[in-house]
Scaffold this active site. Sequence first.
Site, PDB file in Angstrom:
ATOM      1  N   GLU A  44      15.032  -1.882   2.077  1.00 34.72           N
ATOM      2  CA  GLU A  44      14.046  -1.263   1.172  1.00 34.72           C
ATOM      3  C   GLU A  44      13.894   0.201   1.580  1.00 34.72           C
ATOM      4  O   GLU A  44      13.521   0.511   2.720  1.00 34.72           O
ATOM      5  CB  GLU A  44      12.672  -1.944   1.223  1.00 34.72           C
ATOM      6  CG  GLU A  44      11.746  -1.329   0.150  1.00 34.72           C
ATOM      7  CD  GLU A  44      10.293  -1.827   0.186  1.00 34.72           C
ATOM      8  OE1 GLU A  44       9.935  -2.591   1.098  1.00 34.72           O
ATOM      9  OE2 GLU A  44       9.534  -1.399  -0.698  1.00 34.72           O
ATOM     10  N   GLU A  69      11.668   4.148   6.030  1.00 34.65           N
ATOM     11  CA  GLU A  69      10.531   4.973   5.609  1.00 34.65           C
ATOM     12  C   GLU A  69      10.593   6.336   6.317  1.00 34.65           C
ATOM     13  O   GLU A  69      10.887   6.433   7.495  1.00 34.65           O
ATOM     14  CB  GLU A  69       9.218   4.234   5.940  1.00 34.65           C
ATOM     15  CG  GLU A  69       7.936   5.009   5.774  1.00 34.65           C
ATOM     16  CD  GLU A  69       7.714   5.594   4.378  1.00 34.65           C
ATOM     17  OE1 GLU A  69       7.892   4.878   3.377  1.00 34.65           O
ATOM     18  OE2 GLU A  69       7.393   6.805   4.308  1.00 34.65           O
ATOM     19  N   ASP A 150       8.736   7.945  -5.109  1.00 33.97           N
ATOM     20  CA  ASP A 150       8.040   9.168  -5.534  1.00 33.97           C
ATOM     21  C   ASP A 150       8.725   9.731  -6.780  1.00 33.97           C
ATOM     22  O   ASP A 150       9.956   9.861  -6.812  1.00 33.97           O
ATOM     23  CB  ASP A 150       8.069  10.201  -4.397  1.00 33.97           C
ATOM     24  CG  ASP A 150       7.247   9.740  -3.200  1.00 33.97           C
ATOM     25  OD1 ASP A 150       6.249   9.027  -3.416  1.00 33.97           O
ATOM     26  OD2 ASP A 150       7.598  10.075  -2.059  1.00 33.97           O
ATOM     27  N   THR A 225       4.108  -4.860  -4.225  1.00 34.85           N
ATOM     28  CA  THR A 225       3.983  -3.839  -3.188  1.00 34.85           C
ATOM     29  C   THR A 225       2.538  -3.328  -3.214  1.00 34.85           C
ATOM     30  O   THR A 225       1.763  -3.676  -4.107  1.00 34.85           O
ATOM     31  CB  THR A 225       4.940  -2.662  -3.465  1.00 34.85           C
ATOM     32  OG1 THR A 225       4.393  -1.867  -4.520  1.00 34.85           O
ATOM     33  CG2 THR A 225       6.322  -3.134  -3.855  1.00 34.85           C
ATOM     34  N   GLU A 226       2.202  -2.456  -2.274  1.00 39.91           N
ATOM     35  CA  GLU A 226       0.832  -1.894  -2.264  1.00 39.91           C
ATOM     36  C   GLU A 226       0.587  -1.095  -3.546  1.00 39.91           C
ATOM     37  O   GLU A 226      -0.466  -1.203  -4.164  1.00 39.91           O
ATOM     38  CB  GLU A 226       0.613  -0.951  -1.068  1.00 39.91           C
ATOM     39  CG  GLU A 226       0.719  -1.600   0.296  1.00 39.91           C
ATOM     40  CD  GLU A 226       2.090  -1.397   0.926  1.00 39.91           C
ATOM     41  OE1 GLU A 226       2.697  -0.324   0.737  1.00 39.91           O
ATOM     42  OE2 GLU A 226       2.575  -2.327   1.596  1.00 39.91           O
ATOM     43  N   TYR A 227       1.570  -0.285  -3.932  1.00 37.98           N
ATOM     44  CA  TYR A 227       1.397   0.526  -5.146  1.00 37.98           C
ATOM     45  C   TYR A 227       1.329  -0.350  -6.389  1.00 37.98           C
ATOM     46  O   TYR A 227       0.600  -0.069  -7.326  1.00 37.98           O
ATOM     47  CB  TYR A 227       2.539   1.547  -5.271  1.00 37.98           C
ATOM     48  CG  TYR A 227       2.244   2.845  -4.564  1.00 37.98           C
ATOM     49  CD1 TYR A 227       2.137   2.895  -3.181  1.00 37.98           C
ATOM     50  CD2 TYR A 227       2.060   4.032  -5.268  1.00 37.98           C
ATOM     51  CE1 TYR A 227       1.864   4.073  -2.520  1.00 37.98           C
ATOM     52  CE2 TYR A 227       1.780   5.223  -4.620  1.00 37.98           C
ATOM     53  CZ  TYR A 227       1.687   5.244  -3.250  1.00 37.98           C
ATOM     54  OH  TYR A 227       1.403   6.411  -2.594  1.00 37.98           O
ATOM     55  N   GLU A 228       2.093  -1.417  -6.384  1.00 45.61           N
ATOM     56  CA  GLU A 228       2.106  -2.320  -7.545  1.00 45.61           C
ATOM     57  C   GLU A 228       0.732  -2.978  -7.726  1.00 45.61           C
ATOM     58  O   GLU A 228       0.220  -3.069  -8.841  1.00 45.61           O
ATOM     59  CB  GLU A 228       3.187  -3.385  -7.317  1.00 45.61           C
ATOM     60  CG  GLU A 228       3.460  -4.262  -8.523  1.00 45.61           C
ATOM     61  CD  GLU A 228       4.710  -5.119  -8.294  1.00 45.61           C
ATOM     62  OE1 GLU A 228       5.426  -4.917  -7.291  1.00 45.61           O
ATOM     63  OE2 GLU A 228       4.965  -5.992  -9.133  1.00 45.61           O
TER      64      GLU A 228
HETATM   65  N1  SAM Z   1       7.271   1.200  -1.717  1.00 49.52           N
HETATM   66  C1  SAM Z   1       5.865   1.341  -1.394  1.00 49.52           C
HETATM   67  C2  SAM Z   1       5.023   0.701  -2.464  1.00 49.52           C
HETATM   68  O1  SAM Z   1       5.556   0.384  -3.540  1.00 49.52           O
HETATM   69  O2  SAM Z   1       3.828   0.488  -2.231  1.00 49.52           O
HETATM   70  C3  SAM Z   1       5.490   2.831  -1.188  1.00 49.52           C
HETATM   71  C4  SAM Z   1       5.614   3.709  -2.400  1.00 49.52           C
HETATM   72  S1  SAM Z   1       5.248   5.415  -2.021  1.00 49.52           S
HETATM   73  C5  SAM Z   1       4.915   6.104  -3.576  1.00 49.52           C
HETATM   74  C6  SAM Z   1       6.864   6.087  -1.682  1.00 49.52           C
HETATM   75  C7  SAM Z   1       7.247   5.993  -0.215  1.00 49.52           C
HETATM   76  O3  SAM Z   1       8.602   6.430  -0.102  1.00 49.52           O
HETATM   77  C8  SAM Z   1       6.407   6.882   0.686  1.00 49.52           C
HETATM   78  O4  SAM Z   1       5.933   6.127   1.778  1.00 49.52           O
HETATM   79  C9  SAM Z   1       7.377   7.965   1.142  1.00 49.52           C
HETATM   80  O5  SAM Z   1       7.106   8.453   2.447  1.00 49.52           O
HETATM   81  C10 SAM Z   1       8.725   7.247   1.049  1.00 49.52           C
HETATM   82  N2  SAM Z   1       9.872   8.150   0.816  1.00 49.52           N
HETATM   83  C11 SAM Z   1       9.958   9.119  -0.126  1.00 49.52           C
HETATM   84  N3  SAM Z   1      11.135   9.741  -0.066  1.00 49.52           N
HETATM   85  C12 SAM Z   1      11.830   9.152   0.946  1.00 49.52           C
HETATM   86  C13 SAM Z   1      13.115   9.367   1.507  1.00 49.52           C
HETATM   87  N4  SAM Z   1      13.930  10.332   1.049  1.00 49.52           N
HETATM   88  N5  SAM Z   1      13.516   8.591   2.531  1.00 49.52           N
HETATM   89  C14 SAM Z   1      12.707   7.607   3.000  1.00 49.52           C
HETATM   90  N6  SAM Z   1      11.462   7.352   2.519  1.00 49.52           N
HETATM   91  C15 SAM Z   1      11.036   8.122   1.496  1.00 49.52           C
END
Ligand code: SAM
Length: 259
Positions: A44, A69, A150, A225-228
């Site tokens: 993931e 992450e 993101d 997920t947390e965001y979901e």
């Molecule tokens: N997947 C989780 C959820 O659905 O609850 C978190 C979503 S959050 C919007 C996006 C996560 O992706 C953040 O924790 C961010 O630090 C990580 N992230 C963004 N770009 C990344 C990259 N290039 N490599 C690794 N992690 C990344």
Amino acid sequence: MRIRHIKGVEEMIAAEPLIIQKPEEYKGKWRSEIFGNDKPIYLEVGMGMGTFIRTHSFLHPDINYIGFELNTSVMYKAVTRYKKELEERMNKAESAEDAEGAKIAENVKERASGAGPAFKNLRFIRSNARFLEEYFEKDEIDRIYLNFSDPWPKERSAGRRLTSPQFLKLYEQILKADGVIEFKTDNRGLFDYSVETIPASGWRIDAITYDLHNDPEMNAGNIMTEYEEKFSSKGNPIYKLIACMVPAGNMPEQKEDKK
Ligand code: SAM
């Protein structure tokens, strides 16, 4: 989401055995040296606090999981939550009441007894996905999950989207031939962009929904997920697609017939 930096988090991460400190040293050797088995590896990318991947790891001891992450404080929280839940599940193993809880408890108990893979099916990498190719060999990964990545809405930042052609190329370098990407989001702009970039980059979209939680087939076994949790509780529809790499020379049928 703004995450406050946790003081001393770099030292804590450097001392955490569940976080693989030099992932480049295991390129091509994740199964033999980290997991000690030949089972599939599901990755993931951008796992956030890790609810999705740690729940999967409890439910499916026959799969190896890697939570990837970028953010150090987020990674620290994910590992802390994993260890806490592991302990809670072991304590509750005798009294699980619901079917899912009972299944997880059984897996946890089996592993705790030494009969199973001894909690070796989830590990973590704290890094940027730009370096994936340095950490994994071609064919080493079976599935990639991208959850609520993101959106990077500005055009000049499009290359940072985890479904951009640049990242899709990287996934091709580490996935096995029939490997898949599972992507979900509540961001329509990012989803529409991905529905274009994925087939244009030589992948085939095998399944797609514009309302995951009301799609019984695609929602079966869904782990939020947390965001979901957060965005679906506000009434936002969740979009999901599953895409598969297409061998060179076999361009996919286009998305119209997949909707
Ligand atoms: N997947 C989780 C959820 O659905 O609850 C978190 C979503 S959050 C919007 C996006 C996560 O992706 C953040 O924790 C961010 O630090 C990580 N992230 C963004 N770009 C990344 C990259 N290039 N490599 C690794 N992690 C990344």
